[in-house]
Design a protein around this motif. Structure first.
Motif, PDB file in Angstrom:
ATOM      1  N   GLN A   1      -6.071   8.013 -10.414  1.00 45.22           N
ATOM      2  CA  GLN A   1      -6.285   7.729 -11.835  1.00 45.22           C
ATOM      3  C   GLN A   1      -5.368   6.604 -12.308  1.00 45.22           C
ATOM      4  OE1 GLN A   1      -8.704   8.786 -13.678  1.00 45.22           O
ATOM      5  NE2 GLN A   1      -9.491  10.160 -12.086  1.00 45.22           N
ATOM      6  N   LYS A   2      -4.150   6.567 -11.812  1.00 49.49           N
ATOM      7  CA  LYS A   2      -3.235   5.482 -12.178  1.00 49.49           C
ATOM      8  C   LYS A   2      -3.747   4.141 -11.667  1.00 49.49           C
ATOM      9  CE  LYS A   2       1.093   8.092 -12.542  1.00 49.49           C
ATOM     10  NZ  LYS A   2       2.470   8.233 -12.027  1.00 49.49           N
ATOM     11  N   LEU A   3      -4.324   4.147 -10.476  1.00 49.33           N
ATOM     12  CA  LEU A   3      -4.918   2.916  -9.941  1.00 49.33           C
ATOM     13  C   LEU A   3      -6.084   2.465 -10.810  1.00 49.33           C
ATOM     14  CD1 LEU A   3      -4.901   3.736  -6.116  1.00 49.33           C
ATOM     15  CD2 LEU A   3      -3.622   1.895  -7.220  1.00 49.33           C
ATOM     16  N   ARG A   4      -6.928   3.405 -11.237  1.00 50.30           N
ATOM     17  CA  ARG A   4      -8.079   3.060 -12.086  1.00 50.30           C
ATOM     18  C   ARG A   4      -7.632   2.485 -13.418  1.00 50.30           C
ATOM     19  NH1 ARG A   4     -12.868   7.157 -12.930  1.00 50.30           N
ATOM     20  NH2 ARG A   4     -13.649   5.246 -13.889  1.00 50.30           N
ATOM     21  N   ARG A   5      -6.552   3.044 -13.962  1.00 46.90           N
ATOM     22  CA  ARG A   5      -6.044   2.565 -15.261  1.00 46.90           C
ATOM     23  C   ARG A   5      -5.155   1.332 -15.097  1.00 46.90           C
ATOM     24  NH1 ARG A   5      -5.284   8.289 -16.005  1.00 46.90           N
ATOM     25  NH2 ARG A   5      -3.053   8.037 -15.501  1.00 46.90           N
ATOM     26  N   GLU A   6      -4.969   0.887 -13.849  1.00 44.25           N
ATOM     27  CA  GLU A   6      -4.151  -0.280 -13.518  1.00 44.25           C
ATOM     28  C   GLU A   6      -2.696  -0.086 -13.934  1.00 44.25           C
ATOM     29  OE1 GLU A   6      -5.975  -3.780 -15.056  1.00 44.25           O
ATOM     30  OE2 GLU A   6      -7.737  -3.635 -13.777  1.00 44.25           O
ATOM     31  N   GLU A   7      -2.247   1.171 -13.938  1.00 46.94           N
ATOM     32  CA  GLU A   7      -0.838   1.446 -14.194  1.00 46.94           C
ATOM     33  C   GLU A   7       0.000   1.111 -12.968  1.00 46.94           C
ATOM     34  OE1 GLU A   7      -0.498   5.472 -15.461  1.00 46.94           O
ATOM     35  OE2 GLU A   7      -1.833   5.226 -17.187  1.00 46.94           O
ATOM     36  N   ILE A   8      -0.619   1.202 -11.802  1.00 45.04           N
ATOM     37  CA  ILE A   8       0.023   0.814 -10.555  1.00 45.04           C
ATOM     38  C   ILE A   8      -0.977  -0.018  -9.763  1.00 45.04           C
ATOM     39  CG2 ILE A   8       1.571   2.806 -10.419  1.00 45.04           C
ATOM     40  CD1 ILE A   8      -0.375   4.086  -8.468  1.00 45.04           C
ATOM     41  N   SER A   9      -0.464  -0.854  -8.865  1.00 45.62           N
ATOM     42  CA  SER A   9      -1.355  -1.656  -8.024  1.00 45.62           C
ATOM     43  C   SER A   9      -1.467  -1.103  -6.616  1.00 45.62           C
ATOM     44  CB  SER A   9      -0.854  -3.106  -7.949  1.00 45.62           C
ATOM     45  OG  SER A   9       0.459  -3.151  -7.406  1.00 45.62           O
ATOM     46  N   LEU A  10      -0.546  -0.183  -6.269  1.00 45.18           N
ATOM     47  CA  LEU A  10      -0.534   0.370  -4.924  1.00 45.18           C
ATOM     48  C   LEU A  10      -0.038   1.806  -4.970  1.00 45.18           C
ATOM     49  CD1 LEU A  10      -0.959  -0.453  -1.886  1.00 45.18           C
ATOM     50  CD2 LEU A  10       1.516  -0.857  -1.820  1.00 45.18           C
ATOM     51  N   ALA A  11      -0.839   2.708  -4.404  1.00 41.23           N
ATOM     52  CA  ALA A  11      -0.406   4.099  -4.249  1.00 41.23           C
ATOM     53  C   ALA A  11       0.220   4.229  -2.871  1.00 41.23           C
ATOM     54  CB  ALA A  11      -1.593   5.044  -4.402  1.00 41.23           C
ATOM     55  N   LYS A  12       1.528   4.548  -2.840  1.00 42.69           N
ATOM     56  CA  LYS A  12       2.267   4.493  -1.573  1.00 42.69           C
ATOM     57  C   LYS A  12       2.357   5.856  -0.901  1.00 42.69           C
ATOM     58  CE  LYS A  12       5.146   0.547  -2.946  1.00 42.69           C
ATOM     59  NZ  LYS A  12       6.526   0.045  -3.109  1.00 42.69           N
TER      60      LYS A  12
ATOM     61  N   THR B   1     -15.992   2.124  -6.611  1.00 43.66           N
ATOM     62  CA  THR B   1     -14.580   1.803  -6.436  1.00 43.66           C
ATOM     63  C   THR B   1     -14.349   1.551  -4.954  1.00 43.66           C
ATOM     64  OG1 THR B   1     -13.845   3.124  -8.325  1.00 43.66           O
ATOM     65  CG2 THR B   1     -12.218   2.639  -6.619  1.00 43.66           C
ATOM     66  N   ALA B   2     -13.816   0.386  -4.628  1.00 45.40           N
ATOM     67  CA  ALA B   2     -13.489   0.061  -3.237  1.00 45.40           C
ATOM     68  C   ALA B   2     -12.029   0.400  -3.000  1.00 45.40           C
ATOM     69  CB  ALA B   2     -13.758  -1.414  -2.948  1.00 45.40           C
ATOM     70  N   GLY B   3     -11.781   1.182  -1.965  1.00 44.20           N
ATOM     71  CA  GLY B   3     -10.410   1.563  -1.630  1.00 44.20           C
ATOM     72  C   GLY B   3      -9.995   0.990  -0.290  1.00 44.20           C
ATOM     73  N   PHE B   4      -8.794   0.411  -0.249  1.00 46.55           N
ATOM     74  CA  PHE B   4      -8.257  -0.162   0.982  1.00 46.55           C
ATOM     75  C   PHE B   4      -7.119   0.727   1.474  1.00 46.55           C
ATOM     76  CE2 PHE B   4     -10.594  -3.538  -0.858  1.00 46.55           C
ATOM     77  CZ  PHE B   4     -10.956  -4.399   0.174  1.00 46.55           C
ATOM     78  N   PHE B   5      -7.248   1.219   2.704  1.00 46.29           N
ATOM     79  CA  PHE B   5      -6.284   2.152   3.278  1.00 46.29           C
ATOM     80  C   PHE B   5      -5.499   1.447   4.392  1.00 46.29           C
ATOM     81  CE2 PHE B   5      -9.260   4.688   1.129  1.00 46.29           C
ATOM     82  CZ  PHE B   5      -8.797   5.972   0.976  1.00 46.29           C
ATOM     83  N   ARG B   6      -4.197   1.366   4.242  1.00 48.83           N
ATOM     84  CA  ARG B   6      -3.345   0.809   5.297  1.00 48.83           C
ATOM     85  C   ARG B   6      -2.465   1.927   5.846  1.00 48.83           C
ATOM     86  NH1 ARG B   6      -0.887  -5.054   5.043  1.00 48.83           N
ATOM     87  NH2 ARG B   6      -3.136  -5.331   5.372  1.00 48.83           N
ATOM     88  N   ASP B   7      -2.642   2.226   7.128  1.00 49.21           N
ATOM     89  CA  ASP B   7      -1.913   3.315   7.773  1.00 49.21           C
ATOM     90  C   ASP B   7      -0.415   2.994   7.807  1.00 49.21           C
ATOM     91  OD1 ASP B   7      -0.884   5.290   9.432  1.00 49.21           O
ATOM     92  OD2 ASP B   7      -2.642   5.321  10.724  1.00 49.21           O
ATOM     93  N   THR B   8       0.380   3.868   7.180  1.00 49.12           N
ATOM     94  CA  THR B   8       1.839   3.670   7.151  1.00 49.12           C
ATOM     95  C   THR B   8       2.561   4.748   7.943  1.00 49.12           C
ATOM     96  OG1 THR B   8       2.014   4.953   5.087  1.00 49.12           O
ATOM     97  CG2 THR B   8       1.714   2.564   4.886  1.00 49.12           C
ATOM     98  N   THR B   9       1.812   5.476   8.779  1.00 46.37           N
ATOM     99  CA  THR B   9       2.405   6.597   9.518  1.00 46.37           C
ATOM    100  C   THR B   9       3.551   6.134  10.412  1.00 46.37           C
ATOM    101  OG1 THR B   9       0.245   7.691   9.521  1.00 46.37           O
ATOM    102  CG2 THR B   9       1.911   8.522  11.049  1.00 46.37           C
ATOM    103  N   GLU B  10       3.340   5.059  11.141  1.00 46.34           N
ATOM    104  CA  GLU B  10       4.380   4.561  12.041  1.00 46.34           C
ATOM    105  C   GLU B  10       5.625   4.157  11.264  1.00 46.34           C
ATOM    106  OE1 GLU B  10       4.973   1.103  15.483  1.00 46.34           O
ATOM    107  OE2 GLU B  10       2.960   1.578  14.720  1.00 46.34           O
ATOM    108  N   ARG B  11       5.415   3.457  10.141  1.00 44.40           N
ATOM    109  CA  ARG B  11       6.558   3.072   9.313  1.00 44.40           C
ATOM    110  C   ARG B  11       7.251   4.301   8.745  1.00 44.40           C
ATOM    111  NH1 ARG B  11       7.323   2.687   4.004  1.00 44.40           N
ATOM    112  NH2 ARG B  11       5.143   3.161   3.642  1.00 44.40           N
ATOM    113  N   LYS B  12       6.452   5.282   8.309  1.00 43.90           N
ATOM    114  CA  LYS B  12       7.000   6.505   7.734  1.00 43.90           C
ATOM    115  C   LYS B  12       7.855   7.242   8.768  1.00 43.90           C
ATOM    116  CE  LYS B  12       6.826   9.547   4.235  1.00 43.90           C
ATOM    117  NZ  LYS B  12       7.190   9.237   2.850  1.00 43.90           N
ATOM    118  N   ASN B  13       7.346   7.346   9.982  1.00 46.68           N
ATOM    119  CA  ASN B  13       8.106   8.013  11.048  1.00 46.68           C
ATOM    120  C   ASN B  13       9.374   7.244  11.380  1.00 46.68           C
ATOM    121  OD1 ASN B  13       6.214  10.065  11.253  1.00 46.68           O
ATOM    122  ND2 ASN B  13       5.045   9.048  12.872  1.00 46.68           N
ATOM    123  N   LEU B  14       9.274   5.909  11.368  1.00 47.36           N
ATOM    124  CA  LEU B  14      10.455   5.088  11.632  1.00 47.36           C
ATOM    125  C   LEU B  14      11.501   5.287  10.546  1.00 47.36           C
ATOM    126  CD1 LEU B  14      11.883   2.938  13.309  1.00 47.36           C
ATOM    127  CD2 LEU B  14      10.656   1.191  12.000  1.00 47.36           C
TER     128      LEU B  14
END
Length: 359
Positions: free
Chosen positions: A209-220, A249-262
């Motif tokens: 919802q924050k992304l839709r309202r443009e309150e944030i540009s990236l949900a981390k 709504t087009a959603g772009f998913f970037r896998d951050t699992t490796e970074r998260k584990n690091l």
């Protein structure tokens, strides 16, 4: 006299119908073509004259296929004509013609046989619509869609299309299929809640919802659930898009699992280093200062008993040593706090011994 009047009215009516038909043929914004059973030109209308660049007098009696159809299409066009003459009408068949100046025009044909009073086929009347621009636009759109699909399918990020109100997933690229473990057909049967762990869903929906309202540009670091129930983390960005008149709504998913584990590994390492430094500080410098404080205390007492002039200096040295010891202990405690739980002091001492042994 009565018979002549009736015949006259019939002739007048027939003439009116003929004139009406002629006016339709002459003003129609479509090709009107009449061929005999051999495929020779019997009639063309003004629209075809304008489109082709030929006058009727120039083409009357010519073989339609040799005169107007590209060589590579003549066999198939003549086959369609023969079926039509055999009373199998053509409906929406696209066949090209070549104009006088050599341009190719794509024509969508509809036809009907002409018969004499005995029911014998004497020719074919065909109506043709110039669909060249429409077909070019369709091909351009198809090429554009193919290029778009190629770009989307080869993207490094997972991409999902979602209906914003129902949260139903409409499509996904190859990368998101690989990330989630679903086929593209299976993805179209899912909704947004299906790809997030239940306990994490409220947070994921709030971020959406924050992304839709443009309150944030990236949900981390959003938790995303795979088909097999396992979870990975992703940074997600969205933007609205309209396809075929429908909003998505087009959603772009970037896998951050490796970074998260690091990050977790680095945080754990940082804690370990902090504890090690605290232990070294306590057991190394702390012990040295303690020894120094003990020696300075002895020195102070000896000088005081002898009434030496440096007694006060020795006293200040002892106090400074004690202050330094207290400071080192305080810093070490902040770095490696001793947890005194229900086991009391003994458990805390055992923990300190264990930490010392780890070194």
């Amino acid at each position: 006299i009565h018979d002549i009047s009736e015949r006259k009215r019939a002739e007048d009516l027939l003439q009116q119908q003929k004139e009406f038909a002629e006016s339709l043929v002459n003003t129609a914004q479509a090709i009107v073509l009449v061929l005999d059973t051999a495929g020779r030109v019997v009639r063309i209308n003004p629209y075809f004259e304008t489109l082709s660049g030929y006058r009727f007098d120039d083409v009357q009696g010519l073989d339609w296929f040799r005169s107007f159809v590209p060589q590579q299409d003549r066999e198939s066009a003549r086959s369609v004509f023969q079926r039509a003459v055999a009373d199998s009408p053509t409906r929406a068949v696209v066949s090209p013609i070549v104009t006088k100046d050599g341009r190719k025009r794509e024509i969508e044909w509809y036809d009907k046989t002409m018969k004499d009073a005995d029911g014998n086929v004497v020719g074919l009347v065909a109506i043709g619509y110039d669909v060249t621009e429409r077909r070019q636009s369709q091909r351009a759109l198809e090429e554009s869609e193919q290029q778009y699909r190629a770009i989307v399918d080869n993207a490094a990020d997972g991409i999902l299309l979602m209906e914003p109100e129902t949260k139903k997933l409409a499509a996904g690229n190859q990368m998101i299929c690989s990330m989630l473990g679903y086929s593209s057909e299976q993805i179209e049967q899912l909704r947004l809640p299906d790809i997030h762990p239940q306990e994490h869903l409220p947070y994921a929906l709030a971020q959406f919802q924050k992304l839709r309202r443009e309150e944030i540009s990236l949900a981390k670091d959003i938790e995303v659930k795979r088909k097999d129930g396992s979870v990975f983390w992703a940074n997600i960005s969205t933007f609205p898009i309209t396809l075929a008149g429908k909003a998505y709504t087009a959603g772009f998913f970037r896998d951050t699992t490796e970074r998260k584990n690091l990050e977790r590994a680095l945080a754990k390492l940082a804690v370990q280093e902090r504890r090690r430094f605290g232990q070294d500080l306590h057991d190394g410098l702390g012990q040295e200062l303690t020894g120094l404080g003990y020696i300075s205390g002895i020195l102070h007492e000896q000088l005081r008993s002898e009434g030496h002039s440096q007694t006060e200096l020795a006293n200040r040295l002892t106090q400074s040593s004690q202050n330094a010891i207290a400071m080192v202990r305080s810093i070490a405690k902040a770095l490696i706090p001793v947890e005194v739980d229900a086991g009391g002091l003994m458990a805390a001492l055992e923990q300190l011994v264990a930490n010392a042994q780890l070194r």
